[in-house]
Design an enzyme around this catalytic site. Structure first.
Site, PDB file in Angstrom:
ATOM      1  N   ARG A 169      -6.154  48.172 111.534  1.00 57.87           N
ATOM      2  CA  ARG A 169      -7.325  47.869 110.828  1.00 57.87           C
ATOM      3  C   ARG A 169      -7.944  46.512 111.627  1.00 57.87           C
ATOM      4  NH1 ARG A 169      -5.639  45.419 105.848  1.00 57.87           N
ATOM      5  NH2 ARG A 169      -5.777  47.664 104.736  1.00 57.87           N
ATOM      6  N   VAL A 174      -2.219  39.371 111.437  1.00 53.42           N
ATOM      7  CA  VAL A 174      -3.054  39.506 110.841  1.00 53.42           C
ATOM      8  C   VAL A 174      -3.752  40.846 110.194  1.00 53.42           C
ATOM      9  CG1 VAL A 174      -5.694  38.916 110.673  1.00 53.42           C
ATOM     10  CG2 VAL A 174      -4.329  37.628 111.893  1.00 53.42           C
ATOM     11  N   HIS A 175      -3.605  41.084 109.036  1.00 57.55           N
ATOM     12  CA  HIS A 175      -3.898  42.611 108.547  1.00 57.55           C
ATOM     13  C   HIS A 175      -4.844  42.620 107.285  1.00 57.55           C
ATOM     14  CE1 HIS A 175      -0.624  41.858 105.540  1.00 57.55           C
ATOM     15  NE2 HIS A 175      -1.231  42.983 105.005  1.00 57.55           N
ATOM     16  N   ARG A 176      -4.492  41.557 106.577  1.00 62.07           N
ATOM     17  CA  ARG A 176      -5.565  41.713 105.273  1.00 62.07           C
ATOM     18  C   ARG A 176      -7.004  41.766 105.365  1.00 62.07           C
ATOM     19  NH1 ARG A 176      -2.451  40.743 100.798  1.00 62.07           N
ATOM     20  NH2 ARG A 176      -0.264  39.966 101.174  1.00 62.07           N
ATOM     21  N   ASP A 212      -1.106  36.371 107.766  1.00 68.76           N
ATOM     22  CA  ASP A 212      -1.533  36.544 106.508  1.00 68.76           C
ATOM     23  C   ASP A 212      -0.588  37.317 105.471  1.00 68.76           C
ATOM     24  OD1 ASP A 212      -2.266  39.062 107.493  1.00 68.76           O
ATOM     25  OD2 ASP A 212      -4.457  38.722 107.160  1.00 68.76           O
TER      26      ASP A 212
END
Length: 383
Positions: A249, A214-216, A296
């Site tokens: 992030r 998950v990074h967006r 994602d």
């Protein structure tokens, strides 16, 4: 001929390795590649490790831009890339994908009449709230050579008014569009065998787990979305181990976006193994050894398909519509009920094998030799 390759984000570094490898293996006496790293990803684990693992030549230039707002970051990149182009005076500039580095390279080169080669052109999510969508569209429209990895990408460009005619001497008023296959398939075929046979990785990570990335920012910076993702993972973890390489992030935003109760539950869950970001070879192993991928990331979606793994997409749409149409992936967005329903569906091994068997009858991403085709085409049309 001389080409300048612009990279900045982890996926671009990986993609560039295939082109650099093709140049080294076949075109070393014909193409001189100058690599510019914008520094968009400046964390060592997110950048430097890929150069060493994938044996990519060290960048000739590092602009060390780092993070900033979209406008500030892109402006600094344009300025730095323009200075490099004026010094090197290349025959073409090569850009990958859809990041701010991609857009900056396209703007800098096109403004001074240097042909732009866009690898991974034509992809569309049809959602202009995504910064990546803006970058794709603008980069495509100033490119001279557009290499699209899928038929859907090619069709998108035709629908937008690009010509199917291939000319001997294209320019950015009359670009050439090629459906040539996906450069990441080249890399996956090259590196996956190396990774899966690595005893160190096998001992460290094991096998038969769910891989999640998950990074967006649309997910990490939204409390409701991020909470829904982790609530779903907790449910899945009751049945199966999860390994999650944690993007910087996501790591930063988790304490801010998750309730203390949920954050503690994730942190203390023995079946959710949160690890530091990994190199490409380790990621190849994790993808190969997993039984299911939840992500994602656009790139990881494709890699799941390359390695014949079912994929749950944590976005409301995808550029890789083909893998959804052939049922090898499911768009769940961040809705807990959809994520868990997709997990149940893909837990049926017989179901997925039947889906995969049908999907493989129609190849989507080429033959794994797209980088060779690109080098040949660049030489023939721009050399």
């Amino acid at each position: 001929m001389k080409i300048v390759t612009v990279i900045g984000a982890r996926p671009q570094i990986i993609k560039a390795s295939a082109l650099s490898r093709a140049i080294s293996n076949t075109y070393a006496d014909k193409i001189d590649e100058v690599i510019v790293h914008t520094g968009q990803h400046y964390d060592e684990k997110m950048s430097d490790i890929f150069f060493s693992q994938l044996q990519i030549p060290k960048p000739n230039y590092n602009l060390n831009i780092g993070s900033a707002t979209h406008g500030v970051q892109t402006a600094r990149m344009i300025e730095g890339i323009e200075q490099v182009l004026q010094k090197e005076n290349p025959d073409a500039l090569v850009i990958y994908g859809d990041t701010n580095s991609t857009l900056a390279g396209a703007v800098a080169a096109s403004k001074i009449q240097i042909p732009v080669v866009h690898i991974e052109a034509g992809l569309r999510s049809f959602d202009k709230t995504m910064p990546e969508e803006i970058n794709r569209i603008l980069a495509d429209n100033v490119s001279t050579l557009l290499f699209t990895p899928t038929k859907a990408g090619y069709d998108n460009l035709m629908n937008e008014g690009f010509s199917s005619k291939i000319t001997a001497k294209p320019d950015f008023n009359r670009p050439n569009v090629y459906h040539c296959g996906d450069i990441m398939l080249d890399n996956t075929l090259h590196f996956s065998d190396i990774a899966i046979n690595n005893d160190e990785y096998r001992q460290r990570f094991g096998e038969d787990f769910v891989l999640c990335t998950v990074h967006r920012n649309t997910n990490t910076d939204n409390a409701e979305k991020l909470s829904s993702i982790f609530t779903s993972l907790i449910e899945i973890a009751k049945r199966q181990r999860i390994i999650m390489p944690l993007h910087p992030r996501t790591k930063k935003m988790m304490p801010q976006m998750l309730s203390k109760t949920l954050f503690d539950e994730v942190e203390n869950n023995k079946n959710i193994q949160i690890i530091e970001p990994v190199g490409f070879l380790e990621m190849c192993y994790l993808e190969s050894a997993s039984s299911l991928i939840v992500t994602d990331s656009g790139g990881v979606q494709k890699e799941a398909y390359f390695l014949q793994k079912p994929c749950i997409i944590l976005r409301p749409q995808t550029e890789w519509v083909e893998i959804v149409k052939n049922k090898c992936a499911v768009i769940a967005d961040t809705y807990e009920n959809k994520i868990l329903a997709a997990y149940e569906q893909f837990s049926d091994v017989a179901y997925f094998q039947k889906v995969l068997s049908e999907a493989r009858k129609t190849p989507i991403f080429g033959d794994g030799k797209s980088a060779e085709f690109m080098c040949k085409t660049i030489l023939e049309t721009l050399g």
